[in-house]
Scaffold this motif. Structure first.
Motif, short mmCIF file in Angstrom:
data_model
loop_
_atom_site.label_atom_id
_atom_site.label_comp_id
_atom_site.label_asym_id
_atom_site.label_seq_id
_atom_site.Cartn_x
_atom_site.Cartn_y
_atom_site.Cartn_z
N PRO A 11 10.54 8.73 -11.90
CA PRO A 11 10.26 7.29 -11.93
C PRO A 11 9.59 6.84 -10.63
CG PRO A 11 12.48 7.73 -12.72
CD PRO A 11 11.96 9.03 -12.18
N SER A 12 8.58 6.00 -10.74
CA SER A 12 7.84 5.56 -9.56
C SER A 12 8.72 4.85 -8.56
CB SER A 12 6.69 4.64 -9.98
OG SER A 12 7.17 3.53 -10.71
N LEU A 13 9.81 4.22 -9.02
CA LEU A 13 10.67 3.49 -8.10
C LEU A 13 11.34 4.41 -7.07
CD1 LEU A 13 13.92 3.90 -9.08
CD2 LEU A 13 13.01 2.62 -11.01
N ILE A 14 11.52 5.68 -7.41
CA ILE A 14 12.09 6.63 -6.46
C ILE A 14 11.17 6.76 -5.25
CG2 ILE A 14 12.82 9.01 -6.08
CD1 ILE A 14 14.66 7.46 -7.92
N GLY A 15 9.87 6.92 -5.52
CA GLY A 15 8.90 7.00 -4.43
C GLY A 15 8.85 5.72 -3.61
N MET A 16 8.99 4.57 -4.28
CA MET A 16 8.96 3.29 -3.57
C MET A 16 10.14 3.15 -2.63
SD MET A 16 7.84 0.91 -6.81
CE MET A 16 6.41 1.33 -7.80
N GLY A 75 4.86 5.50 -4.99
CA GLY A 75 5.21 5.34 -6.39
C GLY A 75 4.30 6.16 -7.29
N TYR A 76 3.01 6.17 -6.96
CA TYR A 76 2.02 6.94 -7.72
C TYR A 76 2.32 8.43 -7.63
CZ TYR A 76 -2.51 8.82 -9.17
OH TYR A 76 -3.51 9.52 -9.79
N ILE A 77 2.63 8.89 -6.43
CA ILE A 77 2.94 10.32 -6.23
C ILE A 77 4.20 10.70 -7.01
CG2 ILE A 77 3.66 12.05 -4.54
CD1 ILE A 77 1.92 10.54 -2.48
N SER A 78 5.22 9.83 -6.94
CA SER A 78 6.47 10.08 -7.66
C SER A 78 6.22 10.17 -9.16
CB SER A 78 7.47 8.96 -7.34
OG SER A 78 8.70 9.19 -7.99
N ILE A 135 0.83 -1.22 0.00
CA ILE A 135 0.00 0.00 0.00
C ILE A 135 0.85 1.26 0.00
CG2 ILE A 135 -1.68 1.36 1.31
CD1 ILE A 135 -2.94 -1.25 2.24
N ILE A 136 1.80 1.35 0.95
CA ILE A 136 2.64 2.54 1.04
C ILE A 136 3.52 2.68 -0.19
CG2 ILE A 136 4.39 3.76 2.40
CD1 ILE A 136 1.71 3.56 3.78
N GLY A 137 4.06 1.54 -0.66
CA GLY A 137 4.90 1.56 -1.86
C GLY A 137 4.12 2.04 -3.08
#
Length: 391
Positions: free
Chosen positions: A25-30, A16-19, A10-12
């Motif tokens: 890249p979504s992986l930065i947010g993850m 990821g969506y916000i990033s 959920i948090i990831g």
């Protein structure tokens, strides 16, 4: 553990969506999500997750490599000539050489540890590169000279070679001696891996044609891949095979013999990757110790960009015999910058093996993701229309 899984997913996903919404890249947010919920800050994850983390990373790596194989059209690569071969290993080798030369000077590590670090950093990210190259190909950018295929092929094979080098160097460090047989095993393991992959690929195609259920076929392929990795780890013979090479070869062979089957399997793997992508990159953030990162100075960043400079030189050398002009070569250099997937998969292994350099390798691996993933993605997105011809 179940609650920890739910929190990670959920948090990831949210981070990821916000990033992605802010054009990163979504992986930065993850990764940031992992740092936030990990031991360094909120400590929301059960310790049992760290025990199974190596297995989860292994599954993620299998999915990545299988997707690469199922997308790698060797006939199109063959048309690119010698440049397609050179770009598969020369840029990575140049980056490893750069880290090998300057790592001991800047970080006070020995040359074997620098070689291990170089093998972690030298791979580029299919997670960043492949989707963008597919998009450019569909829009017609660089198709006149098959540039998207060149980059995708180079990135896929580049990763495999680097991973084989990493495990060889890791074995040398763990055994505390230079194993010449282990060094010889690098090309031998690649050849054996290809042969085994072709044989298994042929058998699997026959099986898949009988079953004709994509979900069951994916499960079979995933199990076979897992068994190959298990066998490689359990075989103690001086000469072994590369299970990772076998996994990619299986995908390439399936695509060569039955494109429709390969496309269906790749779509299934793509859906699995959406889940494992979150798990993989959040786990990277969880493993990062902020207390250790605070002790690092500017030297790791300097070393990282020295390695990228060596890599860029390697790309230009690889393309000397190609028909690409200067602008197109510059674009390939940009496309070869982002790091993420492989660093996330193997960056923590040195730490899990309790090597003295483990924390340093993981920290610089994560640093490379945070710096080069957005840099490479932005450069690809912002320069393709200026550097490539639309066909």
């Amino acid at each position: 553990m179940i609650l920890s899984f739910i929190i990670i997913l959920i948090i990831g996903f949210v981070f990821g969506y916000i990033s992605n919404k802010i054009k990163l890249p979504s992986l930065i947010g993850m990764i940031i999500a992992g740092i936030l919920i990990g031991p360094s800050i909120l400590n929301l994850i059960d310790e049992s997750m760290f025990k199974i983390a190596p297995y989860l990373r292994q599954i993620a790596l299998i999915i990545i490599l299988t997707r690469s194989g199922l997308s790698l059209r060797y006939k199109e690569i063959y048309k690119l000539g010698i440049s397609a071969i050179l770009i598969c290993f020369i840029p990575a080798f140049f980056e490893i050489i750069g880290i090998l030369i300057f790592g001991p000077i800047l970080l006070k590590i020995n040359h074997l540890e620098a070689l291990l670090l170089g093998s972690v950093l030298a791979a580029v990210s299919p997670a960043i590169i492949v989707p963008r190259m597919i998009d450019l190909k569909e829009k017609g950018y660089g198709n006149n000279k098959n540039i998207p295929e060149l980059v995708m092929a180079g990135a896929s094979v580049d990763d495999i070679i680097v991973i084989v080098i990493f495990y060889t160097v890791l074995g040398i460090i763990k055994n505390n001696k230079i194993d010449f047989i282990g060094i010889i095993n690098i090309p031998v393991s690649i050849i054996l891996g290809v042969v085994i992959g072709i044989i298994i690929g042929l058998v699997l195609i026959l099986i898949f044609k009988k079953i004709k259920n994509n979900t069951i076929n994916v499960i079979i392929l995933l199990i076979v891949s897992g068994v190959l990795v298990f066998l490689e780890n359990k075989i103690n013979a001086p000469i072994n095979f590369s299970s990772l090479i076998s996994i990619v070869t299986i995908g390439i062979f399936i695509l060569a013999r039955d494109q429709n089957l390969a496309d269906n399997l790749e779509n299934k793997y793509k859906k699995m990757w959406r889940v494992f992508e979150i798990i993989l990159f959040v786990l990277v953030g969880l493993e990062l110790k902020l207390s250790y990162v605070k002790t690092l100075n500017f030297m790791p960043i300097l070393l990282l960009f020295i390695g990228l400079s060596f890599r860029t030189i390697g790309v230009f050398i690889s393309l000397l015999l190609s028909k690409l002009n200067v602008r197109e070569k510059l674009f390939v250099c940009f496309a070869y910058l982002p790091k993420a997937t492989v660093q996330a998969s193997i960056g923590a292994i040195a730490l899990s093996e309790n090597l003295n350099v483990g924390s340093l390798v993981l920290s610089i691996a994560i640093l490379s993701i945070l710096l080069t993933a957005p840099l490479g993605a932005i450069l690809i997105d912002k320069t393709h229309d200026k550097l490539l011809v639309v066909e």
